[in-house]
Design a protein around this motif. Structure first.
Motif, short mmCIF file in Angstrom:
data_model
loop_
_atom_site.label_atom_id
_atom_site.label_comp_id
_atom_site.label_asym_id
_atom_site.label_seq_id
_atom_site.Cartn_x
_atom_site.Cartn_y
_atom_site.Cartn_z
N GLU A 1 -2.03 -2.64 -1.48
CA GLU A 1 -2.80 -1.45 -1.82
C GLU A 1 -4.30 -1.78 -1.88
O GLU A 1 -5.14 -1.05 -1.36
N ILE B 1 -10.79 1.15 3.42
CA ILE B 1 -11.34 2.51 3.35
C ILE B 1 -12.82 2.46 2.97
O ILE B 1 -13.66 3.14 3.58
N GLN C 1 -7.39 -0.15 0.30
CA GLN C 1 -8.51 0.47 -0.42
C GLN C 1 -9.84 -0.16 0.03
O GLN C 1 -10.84 0.55 0.24
N LYS D 1 -4.84 7.97 4.20
CA LYS D 1 -6.26 8.23 3.99
C LYS D 1 -7.11 7.32 4.88
O LYS D 1 -8.11 7.75 5.47
N TYR D 2 -6.68 6.05 5.01
CA TYR D 2 -7.41 5.12 5.87
C TYR D 2 -7.41 5.62 7.31
O TYR D 2 -8.45 5.61 7.99
N ALA E 1 0.84 -1.20 0.00
CA ALA E 1 0.00 0.00 0.00
C ALA E 1 0.88 1.25 0.00
O ALA E 1 1.96 1.27 0.59
N THR E 2 0.43 2.29 -0.66
CA THR E 2 1.17 3.54 -0.67
C THR E 2 0.94 4.29 0.64
O THR E 2 -0.06 4.08 1.34
N GLU F 1 0.12 7.34 0.90
CA GLU F 1 -1.06 8.18 0.76
C GLU F 1 -2.34 7.42 1.07
O GLU F 1 -3.25 7.93 1.73
N THR F 2 -2.41 6.15 0.60
CA THR F 2 -3.61 5.35 0.83
C THR F 2 -3.75 5.00 2.30
O THR F 2 -4.84 5.07 2.87
#
Length: 310
Positions: free
Chosen positions: A109, A116, A113, A37-38, A30-31, A33-34
């Motif tokens: 990733e 999220i 996602q 965000k989570y 996972a990045t 940024e992701t």
């Protein structure tokens, strides 16, 4: 020696949120940024602040309830020093890099996602806005219960016949029964508890060494081993679930609990939770290292100074 031992047992017992790190390789990590965000969607920053405030209030209660003026002043001074260090180092801006690194190592990733999407769903909002704050709110009561259990176990005579665990009393009402179902059937929950009890002895030794210096626990190890063994034999997962369920039933509606229970039964959600728990376990392991290497070297000398010791 007894006080150090009791503190070691207390800290180890209340580490129910800590789990054993489990490594797992992924093709597409996972990045940042992701993952960030989570954590934003699940309100990690405000929940971390909530934990700190809850623990601070729990520690403040001890000195506030002390009636001996001399002891009260000593406990207040220790609280002030501890609270100052915790608020400096246990904040989301300091912990976020540790959390992101852990989640990146354990999750794809696509995993994050999916988490999220779930966190933004109606049941995800129940977990973020209601269930997680309710569990944080339980920390003082759970910590006090485990402290009392440790004291009871330490008072048992060495060599005496070990009593069988006492089953928890039946739920007081259907709502409490539903809360027990939710907590006991949470994917990975029993495994987390088993891992905690399995590492009890090591945690006690670690805690004493952090306070007394490396090797400071050597004379206490037989007693710590005895208490850890008794804890594993007598403090059960169902006992802790019963305690937590009684409080959770007061904070969540039947509709909320039913929604989470049904959601956890879905194979995809169970798989998602088990993956997330591996990331959480890795994060807790890294945070334990952060505690030992960053926080304790600052906190212990200050506490010793407060107590008038070199």
């Amino acid at each position: 020696m007894h006080a150090s031992l009791m503190n070691a047992g207390r800290y180890a017992a209340t580490a129910l949120v800590f789990t054993m790190a489990m490594a797992q390789a992924h093709a597409a990590p996972a990045t940042k940024e992701t993952v960030r965000k989570y954590f934003d969607v699940t309100k990690a920053s405000s929940l971390t602040d909530n934990v700190v405030e809850t623990i601070s209030a729990m520690q403040a209660k001890e000195w506030k309830e002390e009636t001996n003026p001399k002891e009260k002043a000593k406990k207040k001074a220790m609280y002030d020093q501890t609270n100052k260090v915790i608020r400096r180092y246990v904040k989301w801006s300091a912990l976020e890099p540790i959390a992101i690194e852990s989640y990146q190592k354990e999750l794809d990733e696509a995993d994050v996602q999916g988490m999220i999407v779930h966190a933004q769903s109606p049941v995800g909002q129940i977990i973020t806005n209601k269930m997680t704050p309710a569990i944080i709110k339980q920390l003082p009561a759970v910590g006090k219960h485990l402290e009392q259990r440790i004291e009871t176990l330490s008072a048992q005579k060495a060599g005496a016949k070990t009593p069988a665990p006492v089953p928890p009393a039946p739920p007081a009402n259907p709502k409490e029964a539903m809360a027990r179902t939710l907590l006991s059937e949470m994917p990975g929950a029993r495994e987390e508890f088993a891992a905690m009890t399995a590492s009890m002895e090591a945690r006690m030794i670690q805690n004493v060494n952090m306070v007394m210096g490396e090797g400071g626990s050597s004379g206490m190890e037989p007693e710590m081993k005895r208490i850890a063994k008794l804890f594993k034999e007598q403090v059960t997962f169902d006992e802790i679930v019963a305690l937590k369920a009684r409080m959770l039933a007061s904070d969540l509606s039947e509709a909320d609990m039913s929604a989470v229970i049904e959601d956890n039964k879905k194979p995809a959600r169970r798989a998602q939770l088990l993956k997330a728990k591996k990331a959480e376990a890795a994060m807790q392991a890294r945070m334990n290292t952060y505690l030992q290497e960053t926080i304790m070297p600052v906190m212990v000398p200050e506490l010793m100074k407060t107590l008038g010791k070199k």
